[in-house]
Each structure stands twice: as C-alpha cells, then as structure tokens.
Motif scaffolding. Structure first.
Motif, PDB file in Angstrom:
ATOM      1  N   ARG A 429     -10.846   5.413   2.411  1.00 30.40           N
ATOM      2  CA  ARG A 429      -9.634   5.556   1.782  1.00 30.40           C
ATOM      3  C   ARG A 429      -8.345   6.145   2.331  1.00 30.40           C
ATOM      4  O   ARG A 429      -7.163   5.789   2.282  1.00 30.40           O
ATOM      5  CB  ARG A 429     -10.241   6.649   0.702  1.00 30.40           C
ATOM      6  CG  ARG A 429     -10.960   6.054  -0.492  1.00 30.40           C
ATOM      7  CD  ARG A 429     -11.308   7.014  -1.594  1.00 30.40           C
ATOM      8  NE  ARG A 429     -12.435   6.812  -2.311  1.00 30.40           N
ATOM      9  CZ  ARG A 429     -12.843   7.609  -3.162  1.00 30.40           C
ATOM     10  NH1 ARG A 429     -12.341   8.555  -3.773  1.00 30.40           N
ATOM     11  NH2 ARG A 429     -14.283   7.241  -3.807  1.00 30.40           N
ATOM     12  N   ARG A 430      -8.863   7.301   3.450  1.00 30.75           N
ATOM     13  CA  ARG A 430      -7.531   7.580   4.196  1.00 30.75           C
ATOM     14  C   ARG A 430      -7.001   6.499   5.099  1.00 30.75           C
ATOM     15  O   ARG A 430      -5.762   6.208   5.527  1.00 30.75           O
ATOM     16  CB  ARG A 430      -7.980   8.782   5.127  1.00 30.75           C
ATOM     17  CG  ARG A 430      -7.090   9.070   6.212  1.00 30.75           C
ATOM     18  CD  ARG A 430      -7.382  10.587   6.955  1.00 30.75           C
ATOM     19  NE  ARG A 430      -6.383  10.935   7.656  1.00 30.75           N
ATOM     20  CZ  ARG A 430      -5.211  11.512   7.353  1.00 30.75           C
ATOM     21  NH1 ARG A 430      -4.995  11.751   6.301  1.00 30.75           N
ATOM     22  NH2 ARG A 430      -4.440  11.721   8.490  1.00 30.75           N
ATOM     23  N   ALA A 431      -7.880   5.576   5.655  1.00 33.71           N
ATOM     24  CA  ALA A 431      -7.479   4.496   6.400  1.00 33.71           C
ATOM     25  C   ALA A 431      -6.639   3.703   5.621  1.00 33.71           C
ATOM     26  O   ALA A 431      -5.543   3.329   6.373  1.00 33.71           O
ATOM     27  CB  ALA A 431      -8.774   3.565   6.984  1.00 33.71           C
ATOM     28  N   LEU A 432      -7.219   3.341   4.558  1.00 32.40           N
ATOM     29  CA  LEU A 432      -6.183   2.483   3.445  1.00 32.40           C
ATOM     30  C   LEU A 432      -4.990   3.093   3.056  1.00 32.40           C
ATOM     31  O   LEU A 432      -3.882   2.481   3.171  1.00 32.40           O
ATOM     32  CB  LEU A 432      -6.906   2.024   2.269  1.00 32.40           C
ATOM     33  CG  LEU A 432      -7.996   1.163   2.302  1.00 32.40           C
ATOM     34  CD1 LEU A 432      -9.230   1.139   1.152  1.00 32.40           C
ATOM     35  CD2 LEU A 432      -7.683  -0.352   2.729  1.00 32.40           C
ATOM     36  N   ALA A 433      -4.864   4.425   2.895  1.00 34.84           N
ATOM     37  CA  ALA A 433      -3.405   5.021   2.611  1.00 34.84           C
ATOM     38  C   ALA A 433      -2.790   4.904   4.073  1.00 34.84           C
ATOM     39  O   ALA A 433      -1.581   4.631   3.770  1.00 34.84           O
ATOM     40  CB  ALA A 433      -3.793   6.526   2.387  1.00 34.84           C
ATOM     41  N   LEU A 434      -3.120   4.946   5.153  1.00 32.18           N
ATOM     42  CA  LEU A 434      -2.349   4.981   6.412  1.00 32.18           C
ATOM     43  C   LEU A 434      -1.789   3.724   6.609  1.00 32.18           C
ATOM     44  O   LEU A 434      -0.653   3.377   7.090  1.00 32.18           O
ATOM     45  CB  LEU A 434      -3.236   5.433   7.622  1.00 32.18           C
ATOM     46  CG  LEU A 434      -3.594   6.801   7.840  1.00 32.18           C
ATOM     47  CD1 LEU A 434      -4.683   7.162   8.715  1.00 32.18           C
ATOM     48  CD2 LEU A 434      -2.337   7.879   8.440  1.00 32.18           C
ATOM     49  N   LEU A 435      -2.630   2.625   6.155  1.00 35.90           N
ATOM     50  CA  LEU A 435      -2.064   1.407   6.464  1.00 35.90           C
ATOM     51  C   LEU A 435      -1.098   0.702   5.307  1.00 35.90           C
ATOM     52  O   LEU A 435      -0.749  -0.506   5.404  1.00 35.90           O
ATOM     53  CB  LEU A 435      -3.382   0.222   6.216  1.00 35.90           C
ATOM     54  CG  LEU A 435      -4.490   0.526   7.670  1.00 35.90           C
ATOM     55  CD1 LEU A 435      -5.676  -0.315   7.374  1.00 35.90           C
ATOM     56  CD2 LEU A 435      -3.673  -0.186   9.024  1.00 35.90           C
ATOM     57  N   GLY A 436      -0.989   1.394   4.431  1.00 32.91           N
ATOM     58  CA  GLY A 436      -0.211   1.088   3.252  1.00 32.91           C
ATOM     59  C   GLY A 436       1.030   0.754   3.535  1.00 32.91           C
ATOM     60  O   GLY A 436       2.069  -0.244   2.967  1.00 32.91           O
ATOM     61  N   THR A 437       1.990   1.357   4.529  1.00 30.89           N
ATOM     62  CA  THR A 437       3.180   1.160   4.955  1.00 30.89           C
ATOM     63  C   THR A 437       3.341   0.183   6.252  1.00 30.89           C
ATOM     64  O   THR A 437       4.430  -0.039   6.658  1.00 30.89           O
ATOM     65  CB  THR A 437       3.883   2.460   5.653  1.00 30.89           C
ATOM     66  OG1 THR A 437       3.037   3.132   6.368  1.00 30.89           O
ATOM     67  CG2 THR A 437       3.971   3.451   3.976  1.00 30.89           C
ATOM     68  N   VAL A 438       1.961  -0.214   6.728  1.00 35.97           N
ATOM     69  CA  VAL A 438       2.270  -1.183   7.982  1.00 35.97           C
ATOM     70  C   VAL A 438       2.467  -2.601   7.762  1.00 35.97           C
ATOM     71  O   VAL A 438       3.186  -3.079   8.371  1.00 35.97           O
ATOM     72  CB  VAL A 438       1.158  -0.758   8.601  1.00 35.97           C
ATOM     73  CG1 VAL A 438       0.834  -1.964   9.878  1.00 35.97           C
ATOM     74  CG2 VAL A 438       0.848   0.525   9.234  1.00 35.97           C
ATOM     75  N   THR A 439       2.331  -2.913   6.185  1.00 36.74           N
ATOM     76  CA  THR A 439       2.354  -4.396   6.024  1.00 36.74           C
ATOM     77  C   THR A 439       3.627  -5.080   6.361  1.00 36.74           C
ATOM     78  O   THR A 439       3.805  -5.971   6.827  1.00 36.74           O
ATOM     79  CB  THR A 439       1.931  -4.513   4.616  1.00 36.74           C
ATOM     80  OG1 THR A 439       0.413  -4.185   4.585  1.00 36.74           O
ATOM     81  CG2 THR A 439       1.781  -6.081   4.216  1.00 36.74           C
ATOM     82  N   ASN A 440       4.748  -4.163   5.800  1.00 36.62           N
ATOM     83  CA  ASN A 440       6.066  -4.964   6.053  1.00 36.62           C
ATOM     84  C   ASN A 440       7.222  -4.177   7.319  1.00 36.62           C
ATOM     85  O   ASN A 440       8.150  -4.544   7.281  1.00 36.62           O
ATOM     86  CB  ASN A 440       6.819  -4.106   4.564  1.00 36.62           C
ATOM     87  CG  ASN A 440       6.197  -5.041   3.456  1.00 36.62           C
ATOM     88  OD1 ASN A 440       5.801  -6.155   3.486  1.00 36.62           O
ATOM     89  ND2 ASN A 440       6.265  -4.035   2.295  1.00 36.62           N
ATOM     90  N   ALA A 441       6.307  -3.736   8.042  1.00 38.74           N
ATOM     91  CA  ALA A 441       6.916  -3.074   9.239  1.00 38.74           C
ATOM     92  C   ALA A 441       7.017  -4.337  10.490  1.00 38.74           C
ATOM     93  O   ALA A 441       6.485  -5.121  10.467  1.00 38.74           O
ATOM     94  CB  ALA A 441       6.104  -2.157   9.845  1.00 38.74           C
ATOM     95  N   PRO A 442       8.277  -4.098  11.004  1.00 41.79           N
ATOM     96  CA  PRO A 442       8.680  -5.337  11.968  1.00 41.79           C
ATOM     97  C   PRO A 442       7.618  -5.004  13.159  1.00 41.79           C
ATOM     98  O   PRO A 442       8.142  -4.397  14.389  1.00 41.79           O
ATOM     99  CB  PRO A 442       9.874  -5.006  12.270  1.00 41.79           C
ATOM    100  CG  PRO A 442      10.312  -3.462  12.053  1.00 41.79           C
ATOM    101  CD  PRO A 442       9.414  -3.159  10.919  1.00 41.79           C
TER     102      PRO A 442
END
Length: 914
Positions: A429-442
C-alpha cells in the motif's frame, strides 16, 4: 465512583479476545475454591471496560459488582477507598496508618460476599488516589483470608507499582481480522471497501479509536463518494488525553522523544540512551555543540520513565509505549515547533553514533540544512550498499529526498526508488501511494516502466489481479528495449496475475513471450498448462535444482509445487522465508510461508501447515498484503476442516472469500470452498457437501481454478456417493485418474482407488479399498489413510463382516485422533457404537477429561440453560456451543441433556456446586 450489581443479560459481542476471556473465566470459575485477583492493562480504548462488563454480566455463581472510577479534581487520600467501602455496604475504620485500614476493607469484602462467591470488578484504578491503590493492592494479596472473593481490576497503560505481585494481563491491539469484524458490527453493510481498509489502518487495532473514526464520517464518506478527513489529531488526543494532559515538561518531552524516535519505523522499542541524550539537548535549549554522553543522560531517563510508568516501560535499556495510540497521540499532540526540536535533537545524537541514515531522516523532518544538499545526502545514504539499513528506512529516505527536490522528473525517480524499497519491505500500500504521482511525470520510458512493474507487483499482493496484470504487461512493453531482464520479470508477474485469477488463456499468453533468465520457468509452466505434462515437469525440475534467492527462490518453490515435489517445495520455501527475514526483504516472507504451508498441506501434514499459515497471516496482515493474507486464510480453513472446527472453517473461509471476490483470486476462492465442503462432509452432511463441491469439479463456467479444482474431487466423490448420487461422481473420477497419473499429488493415487471403491460393485470394492490402503503406506500424513479406513470399515460393517470392520474402524479412530481430526474421529466412534463397540466408555469421574470450555458448557446445560443462553453467557456463537456440546456427549458417552445433568450431579457430589 459508581457501581451496580449485574445479572445475566445479553452480552456484547467481543472480538479477538479469546485468551483474555478465558483468563477472566478462569478467575470466575475458581472463586469457590481459590479466591484471587487479575489486573487487565492496556492503552485507552483497547477494551478493558468491555471485558470487565462482560465478566460482571456472565458471572452466575454469585454476586457481581462493577465499579467505575469517577475522578474529580482535588481527590483526597483514601477517597477512592471510601467510595469502594460504601459500595460494599461498610466503611473502613478511621485509623490513620494504611496497614490499619486493610482489616476493615477485608471485613467489608467478607460481609459483602456473605459466604457466597463475589466478583468485584474495578475499572480504571489508575485514576484512584495513590493511598487507595496501595491499600487495594495489599488487600488483593490477602484475598485467601476473606473467602470466595475475586478482584478483576483494570488500569490504563502498564500496571501501576502498587499492583506489584498481582497477575497482569496486558491487552494489545486487535488483530486485523478481529478489528474488521468489529467495524462490520459498527457500520452499515454498504461501507466502501477502500474506506473500510483506511479506517482499519488508522485505528491500529484500537476498538475505541475505530468507533470514534467511523462515527465522525458522513454517509457520503462512508460509502466512498467523498474523501475521508485526514486530521486525526483531535480524535487521538481526545482518546488518550486524560493520560497525557498536564504532564510536567520533562515528562512530556520524554514521551515526545520516544514517539519521535519510533515514528515511521517497524520497531516498538526506542533506545533509552539515545532518547536520554536528546532529552538533555532539549533541556539545554541549545542547537549547537556536541551531544551529551549516554551515561550522563541515562539516569534522568530512568527517573522520568518511573514517573510515567503507566505510559511507557523501561526494560533492558529500551523504552516502549503501552500501545500505538498512546505513541501516536504523544507525537500528534505536541506543537509543530516542539516536534521539529525533537527531530533535531535526535538527529544530533544519531549523527554522533554514526547512524547516518536515521540522522538524515530526522534532519529532514526538523527542516534544518539546505534542501538540495540534504536531498543528495538522503539519496546517497539510501543507495549505499554497505549500509545495514532495512528497506523500510531506505524507502523513507528516498521519499524524504523527493520532498526536497524541485525538479519533477527527479522527484518521480526518487518516489519510484522509494516504492521499490517499500515493496522489498513488504508494504504494497505504501508503494502504491508513492507511485500515485509518478504516472503523469515527465520521465523516461525506463523509469515509467519500472514504476508500472512496481505498481503491478504491489497490486499482486494487495489489489485486483486484472489491474495487476494490465500494469505488468504495460511495464513489459516499456522495458523491452532498455531493460530486458526487468521486462522478463514483468511478463512472469503478468502470468502470475492470470494464474491467481484462474485465467488460463491469459496465463498462456503471458508465458508465450520469450524472455531471458526466466525461460525455463516459462517454458515448463506453459508445457504443463498445455497438457504436455512430462515435458513441463522435466523443465520445471531444472528450475527447482537451480533455486536462487529472493524472487528466484519463490519461482523454484512454485515449480516444485506444480511438479508435486513437496519436500523440495518445503525446503525452498522455508529457505526463502529465512533469507527474506535475514536480508530485510519482508515482502518475500508472507508469500514464502504461503508456499510452505501449502506444501505441508499437500503432504498431509496439516498441523505444520496451520503453524506456517498462522505465521504467514500475521506477516501478511502486518504488511497489508491482503491477497497473500487471503491465501493463508484458505490454508487455515482447509486445516480447520480436518481438525473439525466449524467456526474456524467458516471464519477463515469467509475472510478468504471476501478478498478473493473483490480482487479476483480464483485459486484462493476454490481452496476456501473446498474447505467448506470438506467441513460439511466431516460433520456428516454429505448432501450439503455435494451441493457445494459439485460446481467446483464439474465442467462449466463455475468450475474451480484450473490448477486446484481436482484436489476437491475425492471429497466430492465421497459426498455424492454417500448422498446417493453416484452418477454425479463418475465423470469426476475420470478427471481424478488423469490428475493422479501426472504425479503432482502424492495422495492422489490412493484417493483415486478409494473413489473407485465407493462407486464399485461389491465384488470389486473390497480389493480397491485394500489396494488404496497399500498406496497410503507410501505417503505421509494420517488423515487420508484414516478416511480410507473409515469408509472401508463402514462398507465392511454394512456387509456384516464385523471383525474386519472393527479393525478398520479402530484404525481410523486412531489415525484421526493422532492428527487431531476430532469431528472425523467422532464419525469413527459413531460407527464403532453402531457396531456394538463403545469406545472409551466414560464414568462419572470422566468429567475431568473435558476441556475447560467443554466443562463450562456441560455445567450450564446441566443447570438447565439452553444452547442460546450458554452462547450469550460465554460470548460465543450458538454454533460453537452446539459443536462443543456434541463433543461433550461423545466424550462422556451420554445421549441426552437429562443424562448429562445426572452425570454432572454425580461427578460433583463430593464437593459443593459453585
């Protein structure tokens, strides 16, 4: 102080407190012969009052008095004692010396009891004035002088010093399943699953906090239409406030520093010398200079810890809070400036000690030092392979660095690295929370591919399998050019997701992609799934022989399970768990234990399987790996179906199915349904078992998971045959024959002959049973052999071959008893009674052969209570009472409640009935 005398009424439902309820019951049951005391401790809201209330309500042997502390400002010495004596109907004399007050209190207790058992429940004695507590402790140690009087006390935190010498039972947080059951009792069935998980995570196993959090949410928040509020400070401080408010500054700083040292760690204990040195820095008020020596700072810590002994405990140089809510409240209740000062003081001490990574984390939270430089230091420390820091701390360091950098791409890379370490720590769950903002990053495709690989891997542990597979296939496409090894890992993960979902075409599609490193595993698994079993087994055995560490060892364990090499599967899985613990790779441990438990179960060693699954369940729940936890619940349900524990089967199966249905875990669902069907069969309900198992084993859309449905075939064939529906079972026997020929299940050949014997004409059945027993000699585990002995014995008895039937049924009984299969053993006893042989005839003196719970139930029933009334008194389900009562009848050789009452009366004639 307020009090009331209670009578038996409907008791509240209590979750997760079995050992505590048994300890309280033991105190109550022993009162006629052994007066005594018991102190319940635990943090605020943990359920002490509920247990006292339950004890008072369920006490039927005499009078129960429940008194709650009602503290007021300016409480004078002995005020609490005077209130207690008044409630008892007598007032201690006016002697000034405490010793002289003991005798009047004992006299008041003696008069209140009046020769009959008295249970005195005193709640929140930590709120009493010190002289009253001291006197109460002295009186509690002299209860044998009084008569049949029991004291059940409760205190927030740890035991007060005045209770030294009394038996203490500390209540910790509720385990996750029990907290979930409590939340389900408190809320509407429409509670959104994601909201439910978040509430459980925030409550940290504290019942009162769980109730407070759920109670503050609006209907729109409960059903997920609006986000949850994130400010929990007021709820925490309201719950723990009476314990934390008004403390002198140094005591408050000790609690704050201890809580700060433990923040975001998996640890429960803080080094007292580190806390003491930081406390000295806060006291001096200087941000510069060297940190003080440990020996100079430790003595004040000892003094302060003694002053707040109810909140923290100092033992072996370590400080521990009485519970996680107190720890969190001590941190959340401090001002932001004071928290930053605490982080800064700890940073200085840890820097002095050479603990670079922890020091940097505290520096980041203290807000000291230039952000770019600190971010670079955090990243370097988290990356350093020589550092002994566990993955969780490395994840925190990367996440801290992400907050300190301005560049969006750099922040995304830091968060991806933090998610990777969180996954290694077993925190999906912590991993998924950290990855939440990576998807739209350049970011580059390689970084995005790594993020999708981590996202899919986390979802495999704690999310829908379809979502996990989509993420992993996306990762494989993004990584194919720049990181082919990681792409191979992604495709193997996509195959795992399809496997878990029971998606055979999807698994074959994922396994079709040729990738390096995992090629043998891919080719072998694909060959097995396509029906080329001998070829696949040959290749997968190479995977087992070439076992590696980490994920490689899990692949080897999975390969061993597929080919039926259970000793290798157990060995590899056990090694994977041990290496994961040693390396700090906690994410591997729950899954390795799942493979280990499953291998032991397949080998016929269900007691060992249960032990591994219980440990794996604790690890999975601690880490938030709900999918893995569901797998362990399924194994535990299967073990309980052998042991004959209907309530345990139902509970574990329900927990497994709840997650399986939400996340698409077809394999877990099949195992859980098999457990329920086998439990029906063990309880002599073949029609219900056949109805439940039929859809799992027959062709069609409802058939169970492609890799495990055939394991349920022997149970279905037996159920169908016993239910008079042999035609339904014949096709299933053909499928079982193909499975047995593959050699992946050591029990299958003997089970196949047993199933054929069940359906065969008499002239063939005898030989088939005999050959099945010969094959059982080549496998481990008593349970399957005993089942064959039982069915053979039944068959022989119906044909009046009584001497042979007695031998087989006796062997079945011994086999079931040796492996703890109690309900199955009862079937064998019933057949022996029908045969005319009464096993283990019990006389009146045999009452001592019952378990304590069985003995309590027998006495209540003998007194005329119905099963429903007994269930209310003991705070268990009616089904549990039914189950225990059947075992009581069998153990004592009685057939009715009248006979049971007569036997209990005879057994207890030499002594007075409580």
């Amino acid at each position: 102080m307020t009090g009331r005398t209670t009578s038996v009424t409907t008791a509240p439902r209590i979750h997760g407190r079995g050992p505590h309820l048994r300890a309280v019951a033991a105190l109550s049951d022993a009162l006629p012969q052994r007066p005594g005391a018991l102190l319940l401790t635990g943090e605020p809201g943990i359920g002490r009052t509920t247990l006292l209330d339950h004890a008072a309500r369920s006490f039927t042997a005499g009078r129960a008095l429940l008194l709650r502390a009602a503290p007021e400002q300016g409480l004078r010495p002995y005020d609490a004692l005077r209130a207690l004596a008044g409630a008892l109907g007598g007032v201690p004399g006016g002697a000034a010396e405490p010793e002289a007050r003991v005798e009047p209190l004992l006299s008041a207790l003696r008069r209140a009891a009046g020769g009959r058992p008295l249970l005195l429940c005193l709640d929140d004695v930590h709120l009493w004035d010190t002289p009253s507590r001291t006197l109460l402790g002295r009186a509690a140690r002299r209860l044998p002088e009084v008569g049949p009087v029991g004291l059940l006390l409760s205190a927030a935190g740890y035991a007060p010093p005045e209770a030294a010498g009394l038996p203490v039972l500390h209540l910790g947080p509720l385990p996750a399943p029990d907290a979930g059951a409590l939340l389900d009792d408190l809320t509407d069935p429409a509670l959104d699953p994601a909201v439910r998980d978040e509430l459980l995570e925030h409550a940290d196993g504290n019942p009162a906090l769980l109730l407070a959090l759920a109670g503050r949410l609006s209907p729109a928040q409960l059903d997920g239409r609006q986000p949850l509020p994130h400010a929990l400070t007021d709820t925490l401080t309201a719950l723990a406030g009476p314990c934390l408010h008004g403390l002198p500054p140094e005591m408050a700083d000790l609690l704050l520093l201890t809580a700060t040292a433990l923040r975001d760690t998996e640890e429960e204990d803080a080094d007292a010398r580190v806390v003491g040195a930081a406390l000295q820095i806060l006291k001096d008020g200087s941000g510069a200079g060297r940190a003080p020596r440990d020996d100079a700072a430790f003595e004040p810590v000892e003094e302060l810890a003694a002053a707040v002994a109810g909140l923290v405990r100092l033992a072996d140089g370590q400080l521990r809070f009485a519970g996680p809510v107190l720890r969190r409240a001590a941190y959340a209740g401090a001002s932001a400036d004071r928290r930053r000062a605490a982080h800064g003081a700890l940073a200085r001490v840890l820097e002095r000690d050479g603990d670079r990574l922890r020091a940097l984390l505290h520096r980041a939270r203290a807000g000291t030092g230039p952000a770019p430089e600190l971010a670079a230091e955090l990243t370097a420390a988290a990356t350093d392979p020589r550092s002994p820091a566990p993955p969780r701390l490395r994840s925190l360091a990367y996440a801290g660095a992400a907050e300190l950098v301005a560049d969006e791409a750099a922040r995304a890379e830091c968060r991806t690295a933090a998610a990777e370490q969180a996954l290694r720590a077993g925190l999906p769950r912590r991993a998924l929370a950290l990855l939440g903002t990576v998807t739209n990053a350049p970011v580059a495709d390689a970084v995005r591919g790594r993020a999708e690989l981590l996202r899919g891997s986390a979802q495999l542990l704690d999310g829908p399998t379809a979502t996990a597979r989509a993420s992993l296939l996306t990762a494989a496409a993004l990584l194919a050019t720049d990181a082919p090894a990681l792409a191979a890992t992604a495709t193997a993960g996509a195959a795992d997701a399809a496997w878990a979902a029971g998606d055979l075409p999807g698994a074959l599609e994922s396994l079709a992609e040729a990738r390096p490193r995992l090629d043998d595993y891919r080719r072998g698994l694909r060959a097995v799934l396509e029906g080329r079993r001998e070829e696949g087994a040959r290749v997968l055995r190479r995977v087992v022989a070439d076992e590696a560490d980490g994920e490689g060892s899990l692949r080897a364990a999975a390969a061993a399970l597929v080919v039926g090499d259970m000793p290798a599967a157990s060995r590899v899985a056990a090694r994977a768990a041990a290496v994961g613990r040693a390396d700090g790779n906690r994410g591997v441990v729950p899954r390795a234990l799942e493979y280990l438990a499953y291998a032991e179960l397949r080998s016929g060693r269900h007691a060992q399987a249960r032990a591994h699954a219980e440990e794996g369940l604790r690890e999975a729940e601690r880490a938030g790996q709900r999918n893995t936890a569901a797998g362990h619940h399924a194994v535990l349900a299967l073990a309980a179906s052998i042991e004959g524990e209907p309530a345990a089967v139902a509970g574990h199966a329900a927990a497994a199915l709840a997650t399986a249905r939400r996340h698409g875990l077809a394999q877990t669902a099949t195992l859980a349904q098999w457990a329920l069907g086998r439990a029906d069969l063990g309880r002599g309900r073949p029609l219900e078992a056949a109805d439940r198992l039929g859809p799992l084993v027959r062709p069609g859309p409802r058939r169970g998971h492609f890799a495990v449905w055939m394991l349920a075939v022997p149970c279905f064939v037996e159920a169908a045959a016993l239910a008079g529906r042999p035609a339904d079972a014949r096709r299933a026997v053909q499928d079982l024959a193909a499975w047995a020929a593959f050699g992946a299940d050591p029990q299958a050949p003997a089970q196949l002959l047993r199933c054929r014997a069940l359906l065969a004409p008499p002239e063939r059945a005898d030989g088939l049973y005999a050959r099945a027993l010969d094959l059982h000699e080549r496998t481990t585990g008593d349970f399957e052999r005993a089942r064959t002995e039982l069915l053979y014995g039944k068959w022989l008895r119906r044909r009046r071959r009584l001497r042979e039937a007695r031998d087989r049924l006796g062997a079945a009984l011994v086999g079931f008893e040796s492996c703890g299969a109690r309900v199955w053993a009862e079937q064998a006893r019933g057949e022996l009674r029908a045969h005319g042989t009464a096993p283990g005839a019990v006389h009146a003196q045999g009452l001592d052969r019952l378990t304590p719970q069985q003995c309590r139930i027998a006495r209540y029933v003998a007194d005329g209570a119905t099963n429903r009334e007994v269930a209310r008194i003991l705070s268990v389900s009616t089904r549990t009472v039914d189950y225990h009562l059947r075992n009581v009848f069998a153990a004592l050789g009685v057939r009715s409640r009248v006979e049971l009452a007569r036997l209990v009366e005879q057994a207890e004639q030499p002594q007075a009935r409580p």
